[in-house]
Write a protein that holds these residues in place. Structure first.
Motif, PDB file in Angstrom:
ATOM      1  N   ARG A  73       0.861  -1.189   0.000  1.00  0.00           N
ATOM      2  CA  ARG A  73       0.000   0.000   0.000  1.00  0.00           C
ATOM      3  C   ARG A  73       0.893   1.234   0.000  1.00  0.00           C
ATOM      4  O   ARG A  73       2.089   1.160   0.264  1.00  0.00           O
ATOM      5  CB  ARG A  73      -0.876   0.024   1.260  1.00  0.00           C
ATOM      6  CG  ARG A  73      -1.624  -1.245   1.548  1.00  0.00           C
ATOM      7  CD  ARG A  73      -2.785  -1.476   0.637  1.00  0.00           C
ATOM      8  NE  ARG A  73      -3.909  -0.586   0.956  1.00  0.00           N
ATOM      9  CZ  ARG A  73      -5.153  -0.778   0.496  1.00  0.00           C
ATOM     10  NH1 ARG A  73      -5.417  -1.804  -0.283  1.00  0.00           N
ATOM     11  NH2 ARG A  73      -6.119   0.056   0.798  1.00  0.00           N
ATOM     12  N   CYS A  74       0.282   2.378  -0.279  1.00  0.00           N
ATOM     13  CA  CYS A  74       1.002   3.645  -0.274  1.00  0.00           C
ATOM     14  C   CYS A  74       1.567   3.895   1.126  1.00  0.00           C
ATOM     15  O   CYS A  74       0.864   3.749   2.118  1.00  0.00           O
ATOM     16  CB  CYS A  74       0.070   4.777  -0.668  1.00  0.00           C
ATOM     17  SG  CYS A  74       0.791   6.414  -0.414  1.00  0.00           S
ATOM     18  N   ARG A  75       2.852   4.271   1.169  1.00  0.00           N
ATOM     19  CA  ARG A  75       3.487   4.463   2.481  1.00  0.00           C
ATOM     20  C   ARG A  75       3.034   5.758   3.146  1.00  0.00           C
ATOM     21  O   ARG A  75       3.162   5.926   4.346  1.00  0.00           O
ATOM     22  CB  ARG A  75       5.006   4.464   2.329  1.00  0.00           C
ATOM     23  CG  ARG A  75       5.581   3.057   2.463  1.00  0.00           C
ATOM     24  CD  ARG A  75       7.039   3.125   2.755  1.00  0.00           C
ATOM     25  NE  ARG A  75       7.713   3.839   1.663  1.00  0.00           N
ATOM     26  CZ  ARG A  75       8.994   3.710   1.376  1.00  0.00           C
ATOM     27  NH1 ARG A  75       9.733   2.923   2.081  1.00  0.00           N
ATOM     28  NH2 ARG A  75       9.527   4.376   0.384  1.00  0.00           N
ATOM     29  N   ARG A  76       2.521   6.691   2.334  1.00  0.00           N
ATOM     30  CA  ARG A  76       2.103   7.963   2.928  1.00  0.00           C
ATOM     31  C   ARG A  76       0.672   7.887   3.465  1.00  0.00           C
ATOM     32  O   ARG A  76       0.410   8.296   4.587  1.00  0.00           O
ATOM     33  CB  ARG A  76       2.208   9.086   1.890  1.00  0.00           C
ATOM     34  CG  ARG A  76       1.904  10.453   2.465  1.00  0.00           C
ATOM     35  CD  ARG A  76       1.736  11.491   1.385  1.00  0.00           C
ATOM     36  NE  ARG A  76       3.017  11.905   0.822  1.00  0.00           N
ATOM     37  CZ  ARG A  76       3.149  12.469  -0.376  1.00  0.00           C
ATOM     38  NH1 ARG A  76       2.105  12.645  -1.144  1.00  0.00           N
ATOM     39  NH2 ARG A  76       4.334  12.836  -0.819  1.00  0.00           N
ATOM     40  N   CYS A  77      -0.262   7.316   2.632  1.00  0.00           N
ATOM     41  CA  CYS A  77      -1.666   7.375   3.053  1.00  0.00           C
ATOM     42  C   CYS A  77      -2.336   6.002   3.136  1.00  0.00           C
ATOM     43  O   CYS A  77      -3.511   5.909   3.494  1.00  0.00           O
ATOM     44  CB  CYS A  77      -2.450   8.286   2.107  1.00  0.00           C
ATOM     45  SG  CYS A  77      -2.801   7.526   0.516  1.00  0.00           S
ATOM     46  N   GLY A  78      -1.603   4.931   2.767  1.00  0.00           N
ATOM     47  CA  GLY A  78      -2.199   3.593   2.848  1.00  0.00           C
ATOM     48  C   GLY A  78      -3.106   3.261   1.671  1.00  0.00           C
ATOM     49  O   GLY A  78      -3.782   2.237   1.675  1.00  0.00           O
ATOM     50  N   GLY A  79      -3.119   4.135   0.661  1.00  0.00           N
ATOM     51  CA  GLY A  79      -3.969   3.913  -0.510  1.00  0.00           C
ATOM     52  C   GLY A  79      -3.478   2.766  -1.378  1.00  0.00           C
ATOM     53  O   GLY A  79      -2.384   2.232  -1.180  1.00  0.00           O
ATOM     54  N   VAL A  80      -4.313   2.412  -2.367  1.00  0.00           N
ATOM     55  CA  VAL A  80      -3.984   1.346  -3.307  1.00  0.00           C
ATOM     56  C   VAL A  80      -2.942   1.862  -4.305  1.00  0.00           C
ATOM     57  O   VAL A  80      -2.934   3.038  -4.645  1.00  0.00           O
ATOM     58  CB  VAL A  80      -5.282   0.919  -4.060  1.00  0.00           C
ATOM     59  CG1 VAL A  80      -4.976  -0.080  -5.168  1.00  0.00           C
ATOM     60  CG2 VAL A  80      -6.285   0.342  -3.081  1.00  0.00           C
ATOM     61  N   CYS A 102       2.131   4.352  -8.499  1.00  0.00           N
ATOM     62  CA  CYS A 102       1.666   5.613  -7.942  1.00  0.00           C
ATOM     63  C   CYS A 102       0.469   5.325  -7.059  1.00  0.00           C
ATOM     64  O   CYS A 102      -0.342   4.452  -7.372  1.00  0.00           O
ATOM     65  CB  CYS A 102       1.229   6.572  -9.043  1.00  0.00           C
ATOM     66  SG  CYS A 102       2.581   7.571  -9.644  1.00  0.00           S
ATOM     67  N   CYS A 103       0.354   6.077  -5.985  1.00  0.00           N
ATOM     68  CA  CYS A 103      -0.812   5.946  -5.118  1.00  0.00           C
ATOM     69  C   CYS A 103      -2.042   6.395  -5.903  1.00  0.00           C
ATOM     70  O   CYS A 103      -2.016   7.407  -6.592  1.00  0.00           O
ATOM     71  CB  CYS A 103      -0.624   6.816  -3.881  1.00  0.00           C
ATOM     72  SG  CYS A 103      -2.071   6.804  -2.818  1.00  0.00           S
ATOM     73  N   ALA A 104      -3.132   5.593  -5.795  1.00  0.00           N
ATOM     74  CA  ALA A 104      -4.334   5.894  -6.564  1.00  0.00           C
ATOM     75  C   ALA A 104      -5.131   7.058  -5.987  1.00  0.00           C
ATOM     76  O   ALA A 104      -5.970   7.649  -6.675  1.00  0.00           O
ATOM     77  CB  ALA A 104      -5.220   4.649  -6.639  1.00  0.00           C
ATOM     78  N   GLN A 128      -5.442  12.962  -4.159  1.00  0.00           N
ATOM     79  CA  GLN A 128      -4.783  14.033  -3.398  1.00  0.00           C
ATOM     80  C   GLN A 128      -3.388  13.629  -2.936  1.00  0.00           C
ATOM     81  O   GLN A 128      -2.656  14.444  -2.398  1.00  0.00           O
ATOM     82  CB  GLN A 128      -5.662  14.474  -2.212  1.00  0.00           C
ATOM     83  CG  GLN A 128      -5.811  13.450  -1.102  1.00  0.00           C
ATOM     84  CD  GLN A 128      -6.869  12.367  -1.427  1.00  0.00           C
ATOM     85  OE1 GLN A 128      -7.267  12.185  -2.571  1.00  0.00           O
ATOM     86  NE2 GLN A 128      -7.303  11.629  -0.414  1.00  0.00           N
ATOM     87  N   CYS A 129      -3.008  12.355  -3.148  1.00  0.00           N
ATOM     88  CA  CYS A 129      -1.703  11.872  -2.663  1.00  0.00           C
ATOM     89  C   CYS A 129      -0.712  11.688  -3.816  1.00  0.00           C
ATOM     90  O   CYS A 129       0.282  12.401  -3.904  1.00  0.00           O
ATOM     91  CB  CYS A 129      -1.891  10.565  -1.896  1.00  0.00           C
ATOM     92  SG  CYS A 129      -0.346   9.859  -1.310  1.00  0.00           S
ATOM     93  N   CYS A 130      -0.994  10.700  -4.689  1.00  0.00           N
ATOM     94  CA  CYS A 130      -0.171  10.448  -5.877  1.00  0.00           C
ATOM     95  C   CYS A 130       1.294  10.170  -5.575  1.00  0.00           C
ATOM     96  O   CYS A 130       2.156  10.423  -6.417  1.00  0.00           O
ATOM     97  CB  CYS A 130      -0.251  11.611  -6.869  1.00  0.00           C
ATOM     98  SG  CYS A 130      -1.889  11.859  -7.508  1.00  0.00           S
TER      99      CYS A 130
HETATM  100 ZN   LIG Z   1      -1.044   7.737  -0.994  1.00  0.00          ZN
END
Ligand SMILES: [Zn+2]
Length: 190
Positions: free
Chosen positions: A30-37, A65-67, A70-72
């Motif tokens: 998962r995204c390390r910043r926000c946990g997104g896919v 890339c984070c999906a 607002q994160c990316c």
């Molecule tokens: Zn993210």
């Protein structure tokens, strides 16, 4: 021996297979910043010095890339094919740089010509090993884990000979060892 490896399509395809495997594992994270896919966001590279016939996928750097819009945040996967932003393929850069120690001048010149690297490029690589590489946080911490110190002046040959096996196995092991330098934030620090 270096010559056989430089031009061995099977060897280079094996490096691609390792990278595909690393990417498949990163994909499930998962995204390390926000946990997104994570979504695939490969980008094209044009690695120099490689034999012809490796196909299109070889020129793709695996990245995600984070999906979340607002994160990316981008996550570039560790690679055995690419060393940061270096123009030449990692295997080529290591092998040609290692020739500085032990190979005859005639062999060096022949193999440099084979991969299309100028004398200036070779000098730049030498400086990279002896100045940039040795000052990375990665190397500072990795060298502390070595039982016997590695000669900095003879890099990367001195490092290559620390790995067991035939030349192909040694080179694979070294590329894997350098892996942390090739992914994530470290890519941009080089
Ligand atoms: Zn993210």
């Amino acid at each position: 021996m270096s010559e056989a490896l430089l031009t061995d399509l099977r060897f280079h395809r094996l490096l691609l297979a390792f990278d595909q495997d690393l990417a498949a594992r990163a994909r499930t994270g998962r995204c390390r910043r926000c946990g997104g896919v994570l979504h695939s966001a490969r980008y094209r590279r044009k690695p120099r010095g490689l034999p012809a016939g490796l196909g299109d996928e070889y020129r793709q750097r695996f990245s995600f890339c984070c999906a979340a819009r607002q994160c990316c945040k981008r996550k570039t996967v560790m690679s055995l094919r690419f060393l940061g932003r270096k123009m030449y393929a990692a295997a080529i850069l290591v092998l040609i740089s290692a020739l500085r120690h032990g190979a005859t001048q005639a062999t060096r010149h022949r193999l440099q010509a084979l991969v299309g690297a100028s004398r200036r490029t070779i000098t730049r690589w030498h400086r990279w090993w002896c100045e940039t590489f040795v000052s990375t946080a990665f190397w500072q911490s990795a060298r502390a884990s070595l039982d016997v110190p590695v000669s900095t002046a003879a890099l990367p040959a001195s490092l290559l000979e620390r790995f067991a096996g035939d030349p192909a196995t040694q080179l694979q092991a070294l590329l894997r060892f350098l892996g942390p330098l090739t992914g994530g934030a470290a890519v941009h620090a080089m």
